[in-house]
Design a protein around this motif. Structure first.
Motif, PDB file in Angstrom:
ATOM      1  N   PHE A  31      36.401  37.948  45.464  1.00 14.88           N
ATOM      2  CA  PHE A  31      37.760  38.472  45.063  1.00 14.88           C
ATOM      3  C   PHE A  31      38.575  37.117  44.734  1.00 14.88           C
ATOM      4  N   ALA A  35      39.724  35.869  41.120  1.00 14.69           N
ATOM      5  CA  ALA A  35      41.353  36.034  40.933  1.00 14.69           C
ATOM      6  C   ALA A  35      41.867  34.601  40.407  1.00 14.69           C
ATOM      7  N   TYR A  64      44.936  40.701  35.273  1.00 16.46           N
ATOM      8  CA  TYR A  64      43.630  41.101  36.015  1.00 16.46           C
ATOM      9  C   TYR A  64      43.469  40.286  36.950  1.00 16.46           C
ATOM     10  N   LEU A  68      43.459  41.069  41.026  1.00 19.31           N
ATOM     11  CA  LEU A  68      42.571  40.667  42.094  1.00 19.31           C
ATOM     12  C   LEU A  68      42.767  39.789  43.385  1.00 19.31           C
ATOM     13  N   SER A  72      42.332  40.651  46.988  1.00 16.70           N
ATOM     14  CA  SER A  72      41.795  39.609  47.834  1.00 16.70           C
ATOM     15  C   SER A  72      42.555  39.778  49.164  1.00 16.70           C
ATOM     16  N   GLU A  94      36.990  48.509  47.214  1.00 16.67           N
ATOM     17  CA  GLU A  94      36.096  47.667  46.696  1.00 16.67           C
ATOM     18  C   GLU A  94      35.058  48.483  46.076  1.00 16.67           C
ATOM     19  N   TYR A  97      36.911  49.818  42.897  1.00 17.29           N
ATOM     20  CA  TYR A  97      37.204  48.576  41.852  1.00 17.29           C
ATOM     21  C   TYR A  97      35.796  48.296  41.156  1.00 17.29           C
ATOM     22  N   GLN A 101      34.962  48.780  37.070  1.00 13.20           N
ATOM     23  CA  GLN A 101      34.725  47.564  36.225  1.00 13.20           C
ATOM     24  C   GLN A 101      33.371  47.692  35.780  1.00 13.20           C
TER      25      GLN A 101
END
Length: 147
Positions: A31, A35, A64, A68, A72, A94, A97, A101
């Protein structure tokens, strides 16, 4: 026992599945890495996934990356906790997410009717990450066997 009655969980009361802490570390690093890449190199991140060099605006990709980065930080903090509830919530976060995605990437590929190698690899890896996160989510939630 008193702290358990008050609602605090003790480390020895948590049954950690084999590899949980390694998965948490891998997740936190992954992550953080994506990021930082989205914040610093938005064009390259977009190109790696969709095989298109031009992006109309870098702002959505940087936003985004900021989201992220926030996730994280949660992952890094969950790595150092022994509380079962926190570990389960981060694993559920997680998995959600990765599911979102996966869906967004799939819809984007269907709309563009182009299949990019990077996007297909992303879809396969996200499906695997969903399965791993859900596996650990249920393993952490299991009650310990009575001896």
């Amino acid at each position: 026992q008193i702290s358990q009655v008050l609602g605090n969980e003790i480390k020895f009361a948590v049954r950690e599945p084999l590899g949980l802490r390694v998965w948490q570390l891998v997740s936190a690093v992954m992550f953080s890495g994506v990021a930082i890449m989205a914040l610093a190199f938005p064009d390259q991140l977009y190109d790696a996934v969709f095989d298109e060099e031009s992006v109309s605006s870098k702002t959505p990709i940087r936003l985004y990356g900021g989201a992220l980065l926030s996730i994280s930080l949660i992952m890094w903090n969950a790595l150092y906790t022994a509380e079962k509830v926190i570990i389960r919530w981060t694993l559920l976060t997680e998995a959600c997410y990765f599911a979102v995605q996966f869906l967004v990437t799939t819809v984007s590929l269907v709309e563009s009717s182009r299949i990019a190698t990077g996007a297909v690899l992303l879809l396969v890896s996200r499906a695997l990450f969903i399965l791993i996160s859900i596996y650990y989510y249920y393993q952490v939630g299991r009650r310990p066997k009575k001896v």
